[in-house]
Design a protein around this motif. Structure first.
Motif, PDB file in Angstrom:
ATOM      1  N   UNK A 162       0.677  -1.191   0.076  1.00  0.00           N
ATOM      2  CA  UNK A 162      -0.020   0.078  -0.060  1.00  0.00           C
ATOM      3  C   UNK A 162       0.921   1.274   0.119  1.00  0.00           C
ATOM      4  N   UNK A 185       1.025   4.297  -3.054  1.00  0.00           N
ATOM      5  CA  UNK A 185       0.716   5.551  -2.774  1.00  0.00           C
ATOM      6  C   UNK A 185       2.273   6.590  -2.950  1.00  0.00           C
ATOM      7  N   UNK A 221       1.062   8.929  -5.801  1.00  0.00           N
ATOM      8  CA  UNK A 221       0.628  10.011  -5.244  1.00  0.00           C
ATOM      9  C   UNK A 221       1.719  11.050  -4.635  1.00  0.00           C
ATOM     10  N   UNK A 243     -12.779  22.612  -5.534  1.00  0.00           N
ATOM     11  CA  UNK A 243     -11.778  21.937  -6.069  1.00  0.00           C
ATOM     12  C   UNK A 243     -11.674  21.677  -7.480  1.00  0.00           C
ATOM     13  N   UNK A 298      -7.583  19.580   0.247  1.00  0.00           N
ATOM     14  CA  UNK A 298      -7.807  18.164   0.880  1.00  0.00           C
ATOM     15  C   UNK A 298      -7.792  18.181   2.284  1.00  0.00           C
ATOM     16  N   UNK A 300     -11.259  19.289   3.334  1.00  0.00           N
ATOM     17  CA  UNK A 300     -12.368  18.102   3.076  1.00  0.00           C
ATOM     18  C   UNK A 300     -12.217  17.206   4.258  1.00  0.00           C
ATOM     19  N   UNK A 301     -10.993  16.798   4.690  1.00  0.00           N
ATOM     20  CA  UNK A 301     -10.714  15.795   5.794  1.00  0.00           C
ATOM     21  C   UNK A 301     -11.698  16.435   7.063  1.00  0.00           C
ATOM     22  N   UNK A 354      -5.924  -1.629  -1.365  1.00  0.00           N
ATOM     23  CA  UNK A 354      -5.575  -0.624  -0.228  1.00  0.00           C
ATOM     24  C   UNK A 354      -6.893  -0.006   0.616  1.00  0.00           C
ATOM     25  N   UNK A 370      -6.428  -0.221   4.309  1.00  0.00           N
ATOM     26  CA  UNK A 370      -6.717   1.129   5.148  1.00  0.00           C
ATOM     27  C   UNK A 370      -7.839   0.899   6.192  1.00  0.00           C
ATOM     28  N   UNK A 406      -3.165   9.158   7.555  1.00  0.00           N
ATOM     29  CA  UNK A 406      -2.455  10.246   6.432  1.00  0.00           C
ATOM     30  C   UNK A 406      -2.754   9.677   5.204  1.00  0.00           C
ATOM     31  N   UNK A 407      -2.552   8.365   4.792  1.00  0.00           N
ATOM     32  CA  UNK A 407      -2.770   7.915   3.537  1.00  0.00           C
ATOM     33  C   UNK A 407      -4.189   7.827   3.300  1.00  0.00           C
ATOM     34  N   UNK A 408      -4.927   7.625   4.214  1.00  0.00           N
ATOM     35  CA  UNK A 408      -6.379   7.676   3.895  1.00  0.00           C
ATOM     36  C   UNK A 408      -6.787   9.157   3.405  1.00  0.00           C
ATOM     37  N   UNK A 409      -6.331  10.062   3.960  1.00  0.00           N
ATOM     38  CA  UNK A 409      -6.754  11.487   3.527  1.00  0.00           C
ATOM     39  C   UNK A 409      -6.106  11.738   2.168  1.00  0.00           C
ATOM     40  N   UNK A 410      -4.778  11.173   1.803  1.00  0.00           N
ATOM     41  CA  UNK A 410      -4.228  11.343   0.584  1.00  0.00           C
ATOM     42  C   UNK A 410      -5.076  10.748  -0.551  1.00  0.00           C
ATOM     43  N   UNK A 411      -5.749   9.776  -0.276  1.00  0.00           N
ATOM     44  CA  UNK A 411      -6.587   9.007  -1.414  1.00  0.00           C
ATOM     45  C   UNK A 411      -7.421  10.021  -2.131  1.00  0.00           C
ATOM     46  N   UNK A 412      -7.928  11.222  -1.747  1.00  0.00           N
ATOM     47  CA  UNK A 412      -8.557  12.036  -2.155  1.00  0.00           C
ATOM     48  C   UNK A 412      -7.746  13.068  -3.284  1.00  0.00           C
ATOM     49  N   UNK A 413      -6.474  12.869  -3.090  1.00  0.00           N
ATOM     50  CA  UNK A 413      -5.691  13.926  -3.864  1.00  0.00           C
ATOM     51  C   UNK A 413      -6.032  14.069  -5.330  1.00  0.00           C
ATOM     52  N   UNK A 414      -6.217  13.050  -6.017  1.00  0.00           N
ATOM     53  CA  UNK A 414      -6.384  13.129  -7.366  1.00  0.00           C
ATOM     54  C   UNK A 414      -8.065  13.818  -7.616  1.00  0.00           C
ATOM     55  N   UNK A 415      -8.688  13.676  -6.810  1.00  0.00           N
ATOM     56  CA  UNK A 415      -9.858  14.368  -6.930  1.00  0.00           C
ATOM     57  C   UNK A 415      -9.730  15.920  -6.654  1.00  0.00           C
ATOM     58  N   UNK A 416      -8.659  16.403  -5.763  1.00  0.00           N
ATOM     59  CA  UNK A 416      -8.656  17.914  -5.602  1.00  0.00           C
ATOM     60  C   UNK A 416      -7.662  18.368  -6.351  1.00  0.00           C
ATOM     61  N   UNK A 462      -8.009   7.032  -9.568  1.00  0.00           N
ATOM     62  CA  UNK A 462      -7.362   6.229  -8.235  1.00  0.00           C
ATOM     63  C   UNK A 462      -8.708   6.183  -6.933  1.00  0.00           C
ATOM     64  N   UNK A 472     -12.936   4.391  -2.105  1.00  0.00           N
ATOM     65  CA  UNK A 472     -14.159   5.067  -1.547  1.00  0.00           C
ATOM     66  C   UNK A 472     -15.440   4.395  -1.851  1.00  0.00           C
TER      67      UNK A 472
END
Lengths: 267, 354, 271
Positions: free
Chosen positions: A11, A15, A19, A200, A254, A257-258, C79, C83, C93-103, C150, C155
């Motif tokens: 995982x 990432x 990312x 966004x 982001x 959002x969280x 994933x 998670x 941290x990784x869980x929040x990062x998942x949405x990065x491509x949307x943002x 991604x 989600x």
């Protein structure tokens, strides 16, 4: 235990590759020509203008779609003057922009309101240019971001049910008062989450805007279409500067959002 | 407030929820709408409140037709089944809501809210939020909130359904007292007959969208007008073969006549225990169930099963034992009509078999 | 709320405005594009669609979107599972990062792929020395699609995994099932609707993706030209007719998928 560790490492690997590496790259890349290069890239007049255009679009689109999105969500969940079958139909139409490629979204607006169409010519005579100008770009972004707010607010409304609002009406409260005092506090966090997502999406909208705007420098160019143009012109470092600004905004969003998501779960 | 309802109908699509219901309610009465779940009680209540629009028929408050008035202008208070308290407002703000809508001064609001808080025994809880209250407390808040704008009519939808059985009885008495004290016309919906009988001045029995009977609890118990009411109120056994019941043999002349017999209409005893031996008949004890304060006895008279109760003070019966049974009265019905029949042998002035 | 909008004179106008906005913004344009593409009759439409470059672009898009979706299903399932089920440092941290491509703006995403894997980058030069071309070729397009889609599968399965009662799994163990058996017969069926509807959404997004792809694809007609870029090219070369025709093909495909997702979800909620 070892299997579990393998999964966790995998995982992390995905990432990191997909990312984290890009994020790091963009921060480093923007500094390739030193801090001065970054500042030069950002303070070009076309860059400043592009960022301003993006800012205007984000603000206008977010305001309009938040208002209309909340109202439409209210209607789709609560209204009795729409029959159930009509509601189901409207409900599925809401999602359509998600399925439409942004380029096609832009094309639709050009086809309907372009200078050579009837409506477009009519507006042009009245002195209002839509396509290849700001109104068209706003329309395109409105189209693309429309479902977001509706989809965030509808489930919250469904969950809280109509009873609190009915209670308010038996206590003598009319629509606006009921909305602000009873409904709004319950949907607030859903709306905020929707606003963040809308910001966004409109910040990053590219395809639809590119088609509608014609990407005219210092006129209809937005931050994302400028990045595109810089790349096409092999001016990667300059593109990097704008991209860094956009990425910084995205990371900020982001985090928002969280935060909004957590608040939404609490309430 | 005097309430008149004329030929009220409500359909939801193909479903006819309320069928031609008419009734009058006098000022100051406490009415219970009683019936099985899904029978249309809540729809009637919601139409009175203006939360649902009748398909046809008239609702008249004080001689004025209110069909087209929105709930805001009907002068009603509504207590919802799950209370529908505003969950982001404190108890104080919940109760004050209707007063703020009326734009009363801060002082007036404060006075009224504190009065209601005191009245409902919520003193000290004004600043709590709904999720910090027990079920009973929430119910009181909902009640106080509905009363705050001084409504002319109070409507309560299953007010006790969400409350623990233990405090339910306590709350019932409290509510009855409170409404009597305030003298406000009230209608409550319930599916629990004990609740309706205990609390209401008058009961309206609703089944499948129809008003079956309206009357005082005692009236309804004594003189049920339809088989549904007879079987819904109180416990009862249905007897199909009337010829087996001593004293009621004649009733079986009309084909299809059945009898409905409540446990308390049945006297049971060992030989010699029943005074009117001439009217009694033999029966066999099938089962005995201990019910805390008495025995529930299952009897067989020929092929017919009857249920009755027997005091703990009397001698204990045993399964299989032969006993005598006297049926004092029965509610008889067939497709055309229904009537209550006293056991004729019981009152025969000159019994022949001594 | 039924009472909320009642009793005011302007409520009718208000309703009409909202519905009108909705119809003008969403329904009218979609209706417009269908009429436009047939405006000159069937033949020109057929010519536009049967242009080999056009249908090759559509086929290529479908093929690459399928590949990206399949990879996403595998990665997303893993994933999502990790998670939700495992506790390890950095999880949230990784869980929040998942949405990065949307943002992140998709054009920025495309730029990043270009920077990381381009001919001047470390990975790019390494790959080309062994004869693999990434950027301006098919792999880059798949990576771009992968990046923007991604979050979808992850989600979609997370809420299902959260809902899955731990005791169902434990019941399976007490009945003697092995870990693998339990995973495949208890856990996977629970996740499946989520995986499928997430994959559908990812697929339709992949079909539609433009920003990230246009920067990294070579855009060579018939080879690395995807449908959305083809449409863009047609618009640029002033052929809205052809653009509309291909758009209609792509749209119809997307609507079909959207409809499938709705059916899947309706079945899941039992509605």
């Amino acid at each position: 235990m070892t299997i579990r560790r393998t999964w966790i490492w995998l995982t992390y690997l995905v990432f990191a590759l997909l990312l984290i590496a890009p994020l790091v790259k963009i921060v480093l890349g923007a500094w390739e020509n030193g801090i001065q290069g970054l500042i030069d890239g950002l303070t070009r007049p076309e860059a400043l203008h592009a960022l301003m255009m993006t800012g205007i679009i984000v603000v206008v689109v977010t305001i309009i779609n938040t208002g209309f999105g909340i109202m439409l969500a209210l209607y789709l969940v609560r209204a009795q003057w729409i029959g159930p079958r009509m509601k189901r139909l409207l409900n599925s139409i809401v999602d359509l922009p998600f399925a439409v490629s942004p380029v096609i979204g832009g094309l639709m607006i050009v086809l309907l309101l372009g200078p050579q169409t009837v409506i477009g010519a009519l507006f042009e005579d009245a002195g209002l240019k839509i396509v290849y100008a700001l109104p068209g770009m706003i329309l395109a972004t409105l189209f693309v971001t429309f479902p977001i707010m509706v989809r965030e607010v509808m489930p919250v409304l469904q969950e809280i049910g109509a009873q609190q609002e009915e209670a308010a009406s038996t206590l003598g409260a009319y629509s606006w008062y009921t909305f602000w005092k009873v409904t709004w506090p319950s949907i607030r966090w859903g709306v905020i989450y929707g606003v963040v997502l809308t910001v966004a999406r409109s910040l990053g909208e590219f395809g639809a805007v590119l088609v509608v705007s014609g990407n005219i420098m210092n006129k209809t160019q937005t931050a994302t279409t400028l990045v595109y143009q810089d790349v096409e012109n092999f001016n990667v470092v300059a593109a990097n500067g704008i991209a860094l600004v956009l990425a910084a905004f995205s990371v900020g969003l982001l985090l928002l959002m969280e935060w909004a998501k957590k608040r939404k779960e609490v309430h | 407030m005097h309430i008149e309802v004329r030929n009220l109908n409500k359909s939801f699509g193909d479903f006819h929820a309320v069928k031609d219901v008419s009734f009058d309610i006098e000022k100051g009465k406490l009415i219970g709408l009683l019936g099985p779940s899904g029978g249309g009680k809540t729809s009637i209540l919601r139409m009175l409140a203006g939360l649902e629009t009748p398909t046809s028929g008239d609702i008249v408050f004080h001689g004025q037709r209110v069909n087209d008035l929105p709930p805001q202008e009907r002068g009603i208070g509504f207590v919802f089944q799950n209370y529908a308290l505003f969950k982001h407002m404190s108890v104080y703000d919940n109760i004050a809501f209707g007063l703020k809508v009326k734009k009363q001064t801060k002082e007036q609001i404060r006075e009224r809210v504190m009065y209601l808080v005191e009245l409902t025994g919520l003193k000290g809880f004004e600043h709590r939020y709904p999720h910090q209250l027990s079920g009973g407390q929430r119910q009181r808040v909902a009640f106080a909130r509905a009363l705050a704008p001084e409504p002319q009519l109070l409507l309560l939808d299953e007010p006790f359904a969400a409350i623990d059985a233990k405090i339910r009885t306590e709350l019932r008495t409290w509510l009855k007292e409170m409404i009597e004290r305030l003298g406000i016309t009230s209608i409550f919906v319930t599916h629990d007959q004990d609740e309706a009988i205990e609390v209401a001045d008058e009961i309206m029995i609703i089944s499948k969208g129809r008003l079956e009977q309206k009357g005082s609890p005692w009236d309804i118990y004594k003189n049920p007008e339809t088989p549904f009411v007879a079987s819904f109120i109180g416990e009862s056994s249905i007897v199909e073969n009337l010829s087996e019941l001593r004293g009621f043999e004649d009733a079986s002349n009309v084909a299809g006549t059945k009898a409905l017999i409540r446990p308390e209409y049945i006297e049971i005893g060992r030989a010699g225990e029943i005074k009117l031996a001439s009217a009694s008949m033999p029966a066999v004890v099938k089962h005995l169930h201990f019910r805390g304060s008495e025995w529930m006895v299952e009897l067989a008279v020929g092929d017919t099963k009857l249920i009755t109760y027997r005091s703990l003070e009397k001698e204990v019966l045993h399964p299989g034992e032969e006993v005598n049974v006297l049926v004092h009265r029965a509610y008889l019905f067939n497709d055309q009509t229904s009537w209550v029949l006293e056991n004729p042998l019981k009152v025969d002035p000159m019994p022949i078999h001594i | 709320m039924n009472a909320m909008f009642r009793g005011r004179g302007w409520s009718f106008g208000f309703r009409t405005a909202i519905i009108l906005y909705f119809i003008c913004l969403i329904v009218l344009p979609i209706f417009g594009i269908y009429t436009q593409s047939f405006s000159l009759g069937w033949m020109p439409f057929w010519e536009s669609v049967s242009d080999p470059l056009a249908w090759k672009a559509v086929l290529l898009t479908v093929k690459l979107a399928v590949i990206a979706t399949l990879i996403n299903m595998a990665l997303g399932t893993m994933i999502g599972w990790v998670l939700i089920r495992y506790r390890f440092p950095g999880r949230s941290f990784l869980n929040s990062l998942v949405d990065l491509p949307f943002a992140l703006p998709t054009a920025v995403g495309g730029l990043l792929i270009l920077l990381l894997l381009g001919p001047n980058s470390l990975v790019g030069s390494l790959a080309s020395s062994v004869g693999i071309e990434i950027v301006f070729h098919e792999p880059a397009i798949v990576i771009a699609m992968l990046f923007v889609t991604f979050p979808f599968v992850i989600r979609a399965i997370q809420p299902l995994l959260e809902e899955l009662d731990k005791s169902e799994e434990e019941a399976s163990y007490t009945l003697g099932a092995s870990k693998a058996k339990t995973f495949f017969s208890v856990i996977l069926p629970t996740m499946l609707p989520g995986i499928l509807s997430g994959a559908m959404l990812a697929f339709s997004r992949g079909l539609a993706e433009f920003g990230a792809v246009v920067l990294v694809a070579g855009n060579i007609p018939g080879k690395t030209l995807v449908a959305s870029v083809y449409i863009f090219g047609e618009i640029e070369s002033n052929n809205p007719q052809g653009a509309a025709a291909v758009s209609v093909m792509l749209l119809t495909l997307s609507f079909l998928i959207l409809w499938l997702v709705n059916v899947l979800q309706a079945r899941r909620t039992g509605a």
